[in-house]
Design an enzyme around this catalytic site. Structure first.
Site, mmCIF file in Angstrom:
data_model
loop_
_atom_site.group_PDB
_atom_site.id
_atom_site.type_symbol
_atom_site.label_atom_id
_atom_site.label_comp_id
_atom_site.label_asym_id
_atom_site.label_seq_id
_atom_site.Cartn_x
_atom_site.Cartn_y
_atom_site.Cartn_z
ATOM 1 N N ARG A 58 0.914 -1.206 -0.004
ATOM 2 C CA ARG A 58 -0.075 -0.123 0.054
ATOM 3 C C ARG A 58 0.976 1.318 0.042
ATOM 4 O O ARG A 58 0.404 2.260 -0.506
ATOM 5 C CB ARG A 58 -0.889 0.160 1.073
ATOM 6 C CG ARG A 58 -1.582 1.321 1.305
ATOM 7 C CD ARG A 58 -2.935 1.469 2.404
ATOM 8 N NE ARG A 58 -2.520 0.805 3.473
ATOM 9 C CZ ARG A 58 -1.996 1.454 4.294
ATOM 10 N NH1 ARG A 58 -1.681 2.905 3.972
ATOM 11 N NH2 ARG A 58 -1.663 1.011 5.470
ATOM 12 N N TYR A 112 -12.940 16.531 -17.392
ATOM 13 C CA TYR A 112 -13.601 15.490 -17.455
ATOM 14 C C TYR A 112 -14.707 15.680 -16.180
ATOM 15 O O TYR A 112 -14.508 16.460 -15.133
ATOM 16 C CB TYR A 112 -12.624 14.438 -16.913
ATOM 17 C CG TYR A 112 -13.063 12.971 -16.696
ATOM 18 C CD1 TYR A 112 -13.615 12.293 -17.700
ATOM 19 C CD2 TYR A 112 -13.263 12.480 -15.239
ATOM 20 C CE1 TYR A 112 -14.046 11.084 -17.268
ATOM 21 C CE2 TYR A 112 -13.571 11.345 -15.074
ATOM 22 C CZ TYR A 112 -14.146 10.644 -15.926
ATOM 23 O OH TYR A 112 -14.555 9.124 -15.580
ATOM 24 N N ASP A 184 -3.719 17.424 -16.941
ATOM 25 C CA ASP A 184 -4.351 16.196 -17.091
ATOM 26 C C ASP A 184 -4.159 15.974 -18.577
ATOM 27 O O ASP A 184 -4.583 16.383 -19.515
ATOM 28 C CB ASP A 184 -5.901 16.186 -16.697
ATOM 29 C CG ASP A 184 -6.475 14.766 -16.975
ATOM 30 O OD1 ASP A 184 -5.945 14.040 -17.977
ATOM 31 O OD2 ASP A 184 -7.545 14.704 -16.473
ATOM 32 N N LYS A 209 -7.164 5.001 -19.961
ATOM 33 C CA LYS A 209 -7.467 5.259 -21.225
ATOM 34 C C LYS A 209 -6.022 4.784 -22.056
ATOM 35 O O LYS A 209 -5.924 3.544 -22.289
ATOM 36 C CB LYS A 209 -7.815 6.714 -21.639
ATOM 37 C CG LYS A 209 -8.461 7.225 -20.292
ATOM 38 C CD LYS A 209 -9.962 6.792 -20.343
ATOM 39 C CE LYS A 209 -10.766 6.849 -19.191
ATOM 40 N NZ LYS A 209 -11.067 8.338 -18.756
HETATM 41 C C1 LIG Z 1 -11.242 8.957 -17.447
HETATM 42 C C2 LIG Z 1 -10.601 10.298 -17.274
HETATM 43 C C3 LIG Z 1 -10.536 10.586 -15.965
HETATM 44 C C4 LIG Z 1 -10.788 9.733 -14.684
HETATM 45 O O1 LIG Z 1 -10.066 8.490 -14.965
HETATM 46 P P1 LIG Z 1 -10.609 7.350 -14.114
HETATM 47 O O2 LIG Z 1 -9.626 6.264 -14.465
HETATM 48 O O3 LIG Z 1 -11.798 6.919 -14.614
HETATM 49 O O4 LIG Z 1 -10.833 7.598 -12.734
HETATM 50 C C5 LIG Z 1 -9.795 11.932 -15.540
HETATM 51 N N1 LIG Z 1 -9.434 12.690 -16.825
HETATM 52 C C6 LIG Z 1 -9.717 12.329 -18.033
HETATM 53 C C7 LIG Z 1 -9.419 13.260 -19.102
HETATM 54 C C8 LIG Z 1 -10.402 11.267 -18.336
HETATM 55 O O5 LIG Z 1 -10.676 11.030 -19.669
#
Ligand SMILES: *Cc1c(COP(=O)(O)O)cnc(C)c1O
Length: 392
Positions: A58, A112, A184, A209
């Site tokens: 962890r 997001y 991000d 993704k």
């Molecule tokens: C999907 C996504 C997130 C969140 O990610 P999770 O793995 O679903 O928690 C954050 N930012 C962007 C741009 C995303 O496409």
């Protein structure tokens, strides 16, 4: 790796990997939650920080997790990376690590949905407020930053408008005001863009993704300097947000093919965008790689490729657009993105369903808007599928 500065694809394959003592060709899966020591003194040396060692998974003390973190740090050009159980876990730990009660965040452009909810609904409970600016309100950034602003946060390209924000210019404004720039980079992926090289302080990924790339894992990552990431590590540890070793192992395998996957997705998306731009039922195409796109010049400066995401506006209301979407056979109707298979969503009905209609209108998210995640199928098949669905 002996070369001073290996290329991106070489990092994808070899970065962060260390030879397994048993000769395994890549870092094996250590699924262990804990690790043994030869003596109490050896354990105490690790507990008290005198020696590096694996204490407890962890905490991130796990060779499989550390290997994928080294690879991610190299791919984004950062000193340190920490992986998480999801992209939202990565984001929440970053905000909590760098903001406390009374502090302030500026969020630019569309983000997001989960991020928007976290900033708009959850963090205010802790006394952390966010000011939201549209991409076209960037001129107000200087005025929006207050002495309590700790973070300027954004995505580029944005979702679903595929707007491009100038990372270097925003980072310069934020730095001058004493705020951190957090980007991000999920949509672009490090194949196409490295925000840290453009002046950003911290990069966040949903590894669910493009980095995972096969729609078979959920994870997140934060990358940046050791000093800025130290409090992020502490929040990850005590909120219990670590990525599972099994997921880290799968993610490391996916990263070995990251550059070939994303380069092909870039190519497919450009061809899809060019095709859509010529179709009579398409009112508008949003793709930063089209020379007529508003963000094209900035994208050419800060990106190496334009990404696999395309959105467009169909000439029809929400119901007619849904019928067109339902006619597609190769594009699967699903949220998420970045996998080998092509996906399609209609933002007003799904990802932006919860947003007030006036707010959607302000952001140009109209009823006929459709978002595509272009996969790795043959481009001829993708175009034929789109042609048939659009023609009715
Ligand atoms: C999907 C996504 C997130 C969140 O990610 P999770 O793995 O679903 O928690 C954050 N930012 C962007 C741009 C995303 O496409």
């Amino acid at each position: 790796m002996s070369k001073e500065k290996p290329g991106f694809s070489t990092i994808c394959v070899h970065g962060g990997e260390r030879l397994d003592p048993e000769g395994g060709i890549h870092v094996p899966l250590y699924n262990h939650s804990t690790f043994g020591f030869p003596s109490t003194q050896a354990l105490v040396d690790v507990v008290e920080g005198r020696k590096a060692g694996n204490l407890y998974t962890r905490f991130g003390h796990n060779p499989t997790i550390k290997a994928v973190e080294r690879k991610l740090a190299l791919l984004e050009g950062g000193e340190t990376a920490y992986v998480f159980g999801s992209g939202m876990a990565a984001e929440s730990a970053t905000f909590l690590a760098h903001c406390r009660t009374g502090d302030h965040i500026v969020c630019i452009g569309d983000v997001y949905g989960g991020t928007f909810e976290l900033l708009a609904n959850n963090l205010p409970n802790l006394g952390i407020e966010t000011t939201f600016l549209l991409g076209e309100e960037l001129g107000r950034l200087g005025a929006a930053i207050t002495p309590r602003t700790r973070i300027v946060f954004f995505e580029t390209p944005t979702n679903p408008g595929m707007e491009i924000l100038d990372i270097a210019a925003i980072a310069q404004t934020a730095r001058a005001a004493g705020a951190l720039t957090v980007v991000d980079n999920t949509f672009a992926s490090p194949v196409n863009q490295n925000p840290l090289h453009l002046g950003a302080d911290i990069v966040i990924h949903s590894t669910t993704k493009y980095l995972g790339g096969h729609s078979d894992l959920t994870g997140g990552a934060v990358i940046g300097s050791k000093a800025l990431l130290e409090p992020v590590w502490a929040w990850r540890k005590n909120l219990g947000q670590i990525m599972a070793p099994e997921v880290a192992h799968l993610l490391a395998r996916s990263l070995r093919t990251l550059s070939v996957r994303v380069r092909q997705q870039n190519e497919n998306a450009l061809a899809v965008a060019q095709f859509l731009a010529t179709h009579r039922k398409v009112i508008r195409v949003n793709y930063p790689g089209l020379p007529e796109a508003t963000g094209y010049q900035i994208a050419r400066r800060q990106m190496r490729g334009f990404g696999g995401m395309v959105s467009f506006v169909y000439d029809g209301d929400a119901a007619a657009t849904a019928r067109m979407v339902d006619r597609l056979e190769l594009f699967t109707i699903a949220v998420s993105l970045g996998g080998t298979e092509s996906l399609i969503t209609q933002p007003v009905l799904v990802t932006h369903h919860g947003m007030a209609p006036e707010e959607r209108a302000r952001r140009g998210i109209v009823d006929g808007m459709v978002r595509l995640s272009c996969g790795l199928e043959d481009i001829g098949d993708l175009l034929a599928d789109l042609q048939a669905a659009l023609d009715g």
